[in-house]
Write an enzyme that holds these catalytic residues in place. Structure first.
Site, mmCIF file in Angstrom:
data_model
loop_
_atom_site.group_PDB
_atom_site.id
_atom_site.type_symbol
_atom_site.label_atom_id
_atom_site.label_comp_id
_atom_site.label_asym_id
_atom_site.label_seq_id
_atom_site.Cartn_x
_atom_site.Cartn_y
_atom_site.Cartn_z
ATOM 1 N N CYS A 47 0.727 -1.199 0.106
ATOM 2 C CA CYS A 47 -0.216 -0.142 -0.221
ATOM 3 C C CYS A 47 0.979 1.279 -0.042
ATOM 4 O O CYS A 47 1.949 1.348 0.664
ATOM 5 C CB CYS A 47 -0.933 -0.056 1.174
ATOM 6 S SG CYS A 47 -1.884 1.256 1.167
ATOM 7 N N CYS A 51 0.436 4.731 7.084
ATOM 8 C CA CYS A 51 -0.259 4.523 8.283
ATOM 9 C C CYS A 51 0.775 3.608 9.376
ATOM 10 O O CYS A 51 1.120 2.716 8.938
ATOM 11 C CB CYS A 51 -1.542 3.757 8.228
ATOM 12 S SG CYS A 51 -2.423 4.433 7.056
ATOM 13 N N CYS A 54 0.568 -0.137 10.338
ATOM 14 C CA CYS A 54 -0.175 -1.007 9.264
ATOM 15 C C CYS A 54 0.991 -2.078 8.657
ATOM 16 O O CYS A 54 2.074 -1.601 8.111
ATOM 17 C CB CYS A 54 -0.690 -0.521 8.109
ATOM 18 S SG CYS A 54 -1.762 -1.617 7.187
ATOM 19 N N CYS A 91 -16.508 -9.422 5.075
ATOM 20 C CA CYS A 91 -16.011 -8.131 4.880
ATOM 21 C C CYS A 91 -14.720 -8.136 4.132
ATOM 22 O O CYS A 91 -13.846 -8.912 4.326
ATOM 23 C CB CYS A 91 -15.565 -7.537 6.109
ATOM 24 S SG CYS A 91 -14.597 -5.975 6.013
ATOM 25 N N CYS A 124 -19.536 -6.313 3.107
ATOM 26 C CA CYS A 124 -18.911 -4.979 3.741
ATOM 27 C C CYS A 124 -17.663 -5.015 2.890
ATOM 28 O O CYS A 124 -16.974 -5.999 2.510
ATOM 29 C CB CYS A 124 -18.532 -5.363 4.944
ATOM 30 S SG CYS A 124 -17.577 -3.938 5.643
ATOM 31 N N CYS A 184 -19.561 1.703 8.737
ATOM 32 C CA CYS A 184 -18.909 1.094 9.718
ATOM 33 C C CYS A 184 -17.526 1.715 10.052
ATOM 34 O O CYS A 184 -16.489 2.058 9.149
ATOM 35 C CB CYS A 184 -18.487 -0.346 9.253
ATOM 36 S SG CYS A 184 -17.159 -1.197 10.276
ATOM 37 N N ARG A 256 -17.808 -3.770 17.271
ATOM 38 C CA ARG A 256 -17.373 -4.664 17.144
ATOM 39 C C ARG A 256 -16.007 -4.925 18.058
ATOM 40 O O ARG A 256 -14.971 -3.999 17.803
ATOM 41 C CB ARG A 256 -17.041 -4.778 15.667
ATOM 42 C CG ARG A 256 -16.470 -6.197 15.204
ATOM 43 C CD ARG A 256 -16.656 -6.154 13.852
ATOM 44 N NE ARG A 256 -17.874 -6.102 13.373
ATOM 45 C CZ ARG A 256 -18.389 -5.212 12.463
ATOM 46 N NH1 ARG A 256 -17.656 -4.335 11.961
ATOM 47 N NH2 ARG A 256 -19.902 -5.195 12.117
HETATM 48 N N1 SAM Z 1 -6.709 0.365 3.420
HETATM 49 C C1 SAM Z 1 -7.787 0.578 3.886
HETATM 50 C C2 SAM Z 1 -8.152 1.596 5.011
HETATM 51 O O1 SAM Z 1 -7.181 2.227 5.428
HETATM 52 O O2 SAM Z 1 -8.990 1.940 5.282
HETATM 53 C C3 SAM Z 1 -8.565 -0.751 4.473
HETATM 54 C C4 SAM Z 1 -7.696 -1.770 5.416
HETATM 55 S S1 SAM Z 1 -7.181 -1.120 6.863
HETATM 56 C C5 SAM Z 1 -5.906 -2.293 7.101
HETATM 57 C C6 SAM Z 1 -8.443 -1.173 7.942
HETATM 58 C C7 SAM Z 1 -8.116 -0.953 9.314
HETATM 59 O O3 SAM Z 1 -7.719 -2.026 9.982
HETATM 60 C C8 SAM Z 1 -7.539 0.496 9.746
HETATM 61 O O4 SAM Z 1 -8.199 1.504 9.780
HETATM 62 C C9 SAM Z 1 -7.254 0.188 11.112
HETATM 63 O O5 SAM Z 1 -8.259 0.438 11.918
HETATM 64 C C10 SAM Z 1 -7.104 -1.332 11.250
HETATM 65 N N2 SAM Z 1 -5.654 -2.077 11.388
HETATM 66 C C11 SAM Z 1 -4.841 -2.168 10.632
HETATM 67 N N3 SAM Z 1 -3.689 -2.605 11.104
HETATM 68 C C12 SAM Z 1 -3.771 -2.478 12.334
HETATM 69 C C13 SAM Z 1 -3.038 -3.147 13.549
HETATM 70 N N4 SAM Z 1 -1.886 -3.283 13.422
HETATM 71 N N5 SAM Z 1 -3.693 -3.313 14.666
HETATM 72 C C14 SAM Z 1 -5.162 -2.724 14.857
HETATM 73 N N6 SAM Z 1 -5.813 -2.290 13.775
HETATM 74 C C15 SAM Z 1 -5.103 -2.351 12.691
HETATM 75 C C1 DTB Z 2 -11.444 -2.905 11.384
HETATM 76 O O1 DTB Z 2 -11.618 -2.032 12.037
HETATM 77 N N1 DTB Z 2 -10.525 -3.863 11.731
HETATM 78 C C2 DTB Z 2 -10.178 -5.020 10.711
HETATM 79 C C3 DTB Z 2 -11.226 -4.420 9.745
HETATM 80 N N2 DTB Z 2 -11.689 -3.269 10.222
HETATM 81 C C4 DTB Z 2 -10.811 -4.133 8.412
HETATM 82 C C5 DTB Z 2 -8.851 -4.981 10.482
HETATM 83 C C6 DTB Z 2 -7.982 -5.497 11.479
HETATM 84 C C7 DTB Z 2 -6.625 -5.549 10.911
HETATM 85 C C8 DTB Z 2 -5.610 -6.007 12.081
HETATM 86 C C9 DTB Z 2 -4.126 -6.330 11.612
HETATM 87 C C10 DTB Z 2 -3.833 -7.087 10.311
HETATM 88 O O2 DTB Z 2 -4.460 -8.156 10.398
HETATM 89 O O3 DTB Z 2 -3.311 -6.816 9.465
HETATM 90 FE FE1 SF4 Z 3 -2.775 1.293 3.430
HETATM 91 FE FE2 SF4 Z 3 -2.883 -0.020 5.951
HETATM 92 FE FE3 SF4 Z 3 -3.077 2.527 5.660
HETATM 93 FE FE4 SF4 Z 3 -5.506 0.939 4.730
HETATM 94 S S1 SF4 Z 3 -4.191 1.435 6.978
HETATM 95 S S2 SF4 Z 3 -4.497 2.619 3.832
HETATM 96 S S3 SF4 Z 3 -3.888 -0.664 3.824
HETATM 97 S S4 SF4 Z 3 -1.465 1.311 4.938
#
Ligand code: SAM
Ligand code: DTB
Ligand code: SF4
Length: 331
Positions: A47, A51, A54, A91, A124, A184, A256
């Site tokens: 990506c 963030c 992530c 989802c 979703c 959501c 959730r």
């Molecule tokens: N790229 C899209 C976005 O940023 O909305 C969708 C995927 S993103 C991984 C979805 C959500 O997962 C993020 O907004 C965050 O709240 C959660 N998330 C991602 N990495 C995480 C982590 N290491 N621990 C907890 N929550 C995480």
């Molecule tokens: C949300 O709030 N939590 C989910 C879903 N929406 C997409 C994602 C959690 C991701 C946790 C870190 C991972 O598995 O990479």
């Molecule tokens: Fe990309 Fe992860 Fe940020 Fe979603 S949360 S925009 S997958 S870097």
């Protein structure tokens, strides 16, 4: 609800707070049910965004590599399996900054959504930023809810992400609402934020009109290689307090209990359910990290006398309240 009211809730003795949230929970969700949602990463890693929590950002060296969009037939297989296992929401997540109308990638996603929607579960997606047109097309293809977290307060957001703004997140959520999909939106605890940041996040979510249909509360799963790899875990009672405040301020939302459950004891999860959480991700993987085994989750629900939630046949988004402005409010 305003910040001061949220702060007064937060300042209550723990038992007083969860007694209040339990009452709100019982009035709105009397069925002793927990919604089971299955998550599938249909496009993992690589990506462009930064963030700092992530695993999927291309800016950091993590164990997660960039993959291609999954084939539709493989996604459908996973969606059918999820339905058979009792999930009522499927989802699909993609590690993209966003999607744009007229691109091959977006056409592929629309085609996938149309087929998944035929299975009769809530559909979703979480694909990053959307404009008006993209939101309308996703709705038409069969998306019932769109996940797009505000993640933290506007003030703290800048410390966590630099490649897009908090206002960008709100704009996407506005397009989701306007297209008639359910919102959501929730956040992550453990990003180095203060209690005020957490409460501001809940204040903003509670002032959406309509309020979000679901509110994921994630606890940071620290990912080696990311700037937040060494973050300290969140105190368990703080997690419960945030769930309770989310339940009180957004009474009809599915709250959730999302990422971080694998690190939680059964007792802590139980306290979260008591305080107002009524939905979980189900299945042994989230997007890239682990989640409790399905069998363990079913066992826990059984021990607690909780039932998996029955399918929601009315897949419409909540209506706005006439008396409140539609704009999601920035603090
Ligand atoms: N790229 C899209 C976005 O940023 O909305 C969708 C995927 S993103 C991984 C979805 C959500 O997962 C993020 O907004 C965050 O709240 C959660 N998330 C991602 N990495 C995480 C982590 N290491 N621990 C907890 N929550 C995480
Ligand atoms: C949300 O709030 N939590 C989910 C879903 N929406 C997409 C994602 C959690 C991701 C946790 C870190 C991972 O598995 O990479
Ligand atoms: Fe990309 Fe992860 Fe940020 Fe979603 S949360 S925009 S997958 S870097």
């Amino acid at each position: 609800m305003q910040f001061d009211e949220l702060k007064s809730l937060y300042d209550l003795p723990f038992f007083d707070l969860i007694q209040r949230s339990r009452k709100v929970h019982e009035a709105n969700w009397p069925e002793n049910e927990i919604q089971l949602c299955t998550l599938l990463s249909i496009k993992t890693g690589g990506c462009s965004e930064d963030c700092s929590y992530c695993a999927q950002s291309a800016r950091y060296t993590t164990e997660v590599g960039a993959e291609r969009l999954m084939e539709k037939c493989d996604i459908l297989e996973r969606a059918r399996a999820a339905r058979e296992n009792g999930s009522t929401r499927f989802c699909m997540g993609a590690a993209w900054k966003g999607v744009r109308d007229g691109t091959k990638r977006f056409d592929q996603v629309l085609d996938i959504v149309e087929s998944v929607a035929e299975l009769g579960m809530e559909v979703c997606t979480t694909l990053g930023e959307l404009g008006e047109v993209e939101a309308e097309k996703l709705k038409k293809a069969g998306v019932t809810a769109y996940n797009h977290n505000i993640d933290t307060s506007p003030e703290h957001y800048k410390n966590i992400v630099s490649t897009h703004t908090f206002q960008d997140r709100l704009n996407t959520l506005r397009h989701v609402q306007d297209a008639g999909m359910s919102v959501c939106s929730g956040g992550i605890l453990g990003l180095g934020e203060s209690t005020e940041d957490r409460l501001k996040m809940l204040e903003i979510l509670s002032n959406f009109n309509p309020q979000p249909e679901s509110v994921p509360i994630n606890s940071l799963v620290p990912i080696p290689g990311t700037p937040l790899a060494e973050s300290q875990g969140v105190d368990s009672f703080e997690v419960v307090r945030m769930i309770a405040i989310a339940r009180i301020t957004i009474p009809k939302a599915k709250v959730r209990l999302s990422a971080g459950r694998k690190q939680m004891s059964e007792e802590l999860q139980t306290l979260c359910f008591f305080a107002g959480a009524n939905s979980i991700f189900y299945g042994d993987k989230l997007l890239t990290t682990g989640n409790p085994q399905s069998e363990a989750d079913l066992n826990l629900l059984k021990k607690l006398g909780l039932q998996p939630q029955k399918p929601n046949r009315d897949l419409s988004a909540p209506d706005a309240e006439d008396t409140r402005p539609r704009e999601p409010a920035l603090a």
